[in-house]
Design a protein around this motif. Sequence first.
Motif, mmCIF file in Angstrom:
data_model
loop_
_atom_site.group_PDB
_atom_site.id
_atom_site.type_symbol
_atom_site.label_atom_id
_atom_site.label_comp_id
_atom_site.label_asym_id
_atom_site.label_seq_id
_atom_site.Cartn_x
_atom_site.Cartn_y
_atom_site.Cartn_z
ATOM 1 N N ASN A 82 0.806 -1.219 0.000
ATOM 2 C CA ASN A 82 0.000 0.000 0.000
ATOM 3 C C ASN A 82 0.843 1.274 0.000
ATOM 4 O O ASN A 82 0.364 2.321 -0.419
ATOM 5 C CB ASN A 82 -0.936 0.014 1.210
ATOM 6 C CG ASN A 82 -2.040 -0.993 1.058
ATOM 7 O OD1 ASN A 82 -2.584 -1.164 -0.014
ATOM 8 N ND2 ASN A 82 -2.369 -1.662 2.151
ATOM 9 N N LYS A 86 0.000 4.876 -1.991
ATOM 10 C CA LYS A 86 -0.261 6.135 -1.281
ATOM 11 C C LYS A 86 0.724 7.219 -1.722
ATOM 12 O O LYS A 86 0.338 8.367 -1.921
ATOM 13 C CB LYS A 86 -0.169 5.934 0.237
ATOM 14 C CG LYS A 86 -1.103 4.907 0.799
ATOM 15 C CD LYS A 86 -2.541 5.296 0.633
ATOM 16 C CE LYS A 86 -3.429 4.228 1.257
ATOM 17 N NZ LYS A 86 -4.810 4.397 0.951
ATOM 18 N N VAL A 89 -0.271 8.501 -5.254
ATOM 19 C CA VAL A 89 -1.436 9.390 -5.258
ATOM 20 C C VAL A 89 -1.014 10.798 -4.839
ATOM 21 O O VAL A 89 -1.419 11.787 -5.449
ATOM 22 C CB VAL A 89 -2.547 8.836 -4.329
ATOM 23 C CG1 VAL A 89 -3.629 9.864 -4.100
ATOM 24 C CG2 VAL A 89 -3.136 7.567 -4.923
ATOM 25 N N PHE A 90 -0.178 10.895 -3.831
ATOM 26 C CA PHE A 90 0.317 12.195 -3.391
ATOM 27 C C PHE A 90 1.158 12.862 -4.481
ATOM 28 O O PHE A 90 0.938 14.025 -4.839
ATOM 29 C CB PHE A 90 1.137 12.041 -2.111
ATOM 30 C CG PHE A 90 1.877 13.293 -1.728
ATOM 31 C CD1 PHE A 90 1.198 14.379 -1.202
ATOM 32 C CD2 PHE A 90 3.245 13.385 -1.910
ATOM 33 C CE1 PHE A 90 1.879 15.549 -0.863
ATOM 34 C CE2 PHE A 90 3.930 14.535 -1.567
ATOM 35 C CZ PHE A 90 3.243 15.620 -1.043
#
Length: 160
Positions: A82, A86, A89-90
């Motif tokens: 994950n 994450k 996406v940032f």
Amino acid sequence: YLVKALSARTSAIVAYIGMTACLFGVYVSYANINIVIACMTGAFFCYGMALAIAPALYAYVVTYTTAKTGKNAAGWIMGLQNIPLKAAVFLRGVILGACLVAVGWQSGVVLEGTARQGMTIAFAVVPATFCLVGMLLLIFGFKITKDKVVQYQKEIDARK
């Protein structure tokens, strides 16, 4: 099929090479929509390969860790999948926004010339650079091969 014929590591490297080449192809031929579509299709195909291969690479790490420490850390290691999602996406928001500002994008205005080519940096060159870095990390940093995994699994089985 490719993973079985080569290995998860080698297949991932091939996928990253394919993505890098296709995305740089988009940047070079941004003016020809047919070539852009073909290159993006190739890049997404290679992305699908890399995405499908990732759990096998994590499984290699689980086997390695279990062999070296004697403890099963599968839950923790598989949970690490994950973190790149994450982070991506940032970074997507930050990099895309920076690229839009850099080319002077405005809502409702059609980009022409160098501004249009500049947009290809956001969706082609930046991802290609990340793919290139990922490929280099796999080549020089990920030393767990299929043969080593088999050896580690034999060691684990012998302890049981």
